[in-house]
Design a protein around this motif. Sequence first.
Motif, PDB file in Angstrom:
ATOM      1  N   GLN A 199       0.824  -1.197   0.000  1.00 62.71           N
ATOM      2  CA  GLN A 199       0.000   0.000   0.000  1.00 62.71           C
ATOM      3  C   GLN A 199       0.866   1.258   0.000  1.00 62.71           C
ATOM      4  O   GLN A 199       0.600   2.214  -0.740  1.00 62.71           O
ATOM      5  N   MET A 203       1.192   4.005  -3.080  1.00 59.97           N
ATOM      6  CA  MET A 203       0.966   5.437  -2.888  1.00 59.97           C
ATOM      7  C   MET A 203       2.190   6.244  -3.315  1.00 59.97           C
ATOM      8  O   MET A 203       2.064   7.347  -3.862  1.00 59.97           O
ATOM      9  N   TRP A 218      -5.035   1.350  -4.989  1.00 62.88           N
ATOM     10  CA  TRP A 218      -4.668   1.621  -3.603  1.00 62.88           C
ATOM     11  C   TRP A 218      -5.700   2.500  -2.889  1.00 62.88           C
ATOM     12  O   TRP A 218      -5.857   2.430  -1.672  1.00 62.88           O
ATOM     13  N   SER A 222      -8.636   0.696   1.813  1.00 66.42           N
ATOM     14  CA  SER A 222      -8.616   1.024   3.238  1.00 66.42           C
ATOM     15  C   SER A 222      -9.400   0.009   4.065  1.00 66.42           C
ATOM     16  O   SER A 222      -8.900  -0.519   5.069  1.00 66.42           O
ATOM     17  N   THR A 277      -4.056   6.985   3.306  1.00 68.99           N
ATOM     18  CA  THR A 277      -4.817   6.639   2.102  1.00 68.99           C
ATOM     19  C   THR A 277      -5.971   7.611   1.894  1.00 68.99           C
ATOM     20  O   THR A 277      -6.202   8.092   0.772  1.00 68.99           O
ATOM     21  N   SER A 281      -6.132  10.299  -1.163  1.00 72.72           N
ATOM     22  CA  SER A 281      -7.269  10.147  -2.072  1.00 72.72           C
ATOM     23  C   SER A 281      -8.058  11.445  -2.176  1.00 72.72           C
ATOM     24  O   SER A 281      -8.468  11.859  -3.264  1.00 72.72           O
TER      25      SER A 281
END
Length: 373
Positions: A199, A203, A218, A222, A277, A281
């Motif tokens: 992960q 990222m 990715w 979550s 994350t 995002s």
Amino acid sequence: MEIAKRQDEAAPSRAGRIWQSVRDSVAAALSGPRLQLASKAGLAAGLAFLIAPLMPGAAAQYPYYAPLGALVAMYENVSGSMKQGVQTLVGLGLGIGLAFMLVSVSDPSPVTVAVVMGLGVLLAGLPRLGVGRDWIPTAALLVLLVGGDNPDDFSFGYLLQMGVGVVVGIAVNMLVFPPLHFKAAALSLAELRWALAKQLSDMGAAMRETWPPEHEDWAVRSEALAQSARAVRAAVQKADASRQANPRRRLHAHNLDRDYNDLRGLESVTFHIQDMTEVLSDVIWEKDAPFVIPLPYSEPLAEALVAVSEVLRSMEDEHPDKQNELIAAAKAAVDALADRMASDDVNPHAPSAAESIVLNLHRILRVVRAGQP
């Protein structure tokens, strides 16, 4: 919202979910541990039925309850077998006692049956009875209706044969390859560590792509990471339960305290990665996000993410010296970026999300260093 849209697009079709559920169910039913448990249950039931006719007095007339007791006591670990067997016998004793109280004052009738069932369900609410609570009304009803004119002999035979079956079930589970789930726990920890490292590296790759990035899997992982962490905790707890009262534990030494420490560390790391994350995002896809990642920070932030990812990967099989080198390199990358952000004035009009990500990376490294042996 873009995130919700991508999650909907990534969701499998209903037919696909049904097929996946059926396939997983069949695989679980035919798994090695389940087949082993089924084999031992069959062996215990057969042995109990073989021994049952040898019981004294009227108990020999009820041999079919012995294999039932063996099945009741069969569990995936030895301590569970003991606990489940004892709880069952306690429940049976309470149910039989309840039936005797009513039989002594009245013959079986619809009213008596109703009273027995009601009181049995009430007694089933007693704490710490476990599976035994289900046997209270069952035993009471059997004594009341099946015992007939001779409830004494039936109750004696019923309880004794069930007790014999429980003892046989526990003995078989303890002596015939009692399972230890240490390898499964270690494997689940390794898989979660690898997933967290991936992960971070994904990222980091997103930071180097033109936004919106081409690779966005990715961004919807979550919840999957949270589910994986919960599954790992269940696996470690299962391994812990499997060693209790297990004679094989002396031949297969394993440091479960270390597993619990690793689990707590990975749960903390999972939390921080989930936070990163969501932040990244939002920065990429949310048009009204109140924060940004300034362009000059993209490359050093990508390097820091990848460096911490390599640290997590190294915890699995790298030499401690190599691990320390990677930790030092990751800490240097994170600290350098933190110092740069503290001195720069890149975009005074919008808060930088890079600060949140760097803080989480710093906390991950602190967790990793605290968990080193």
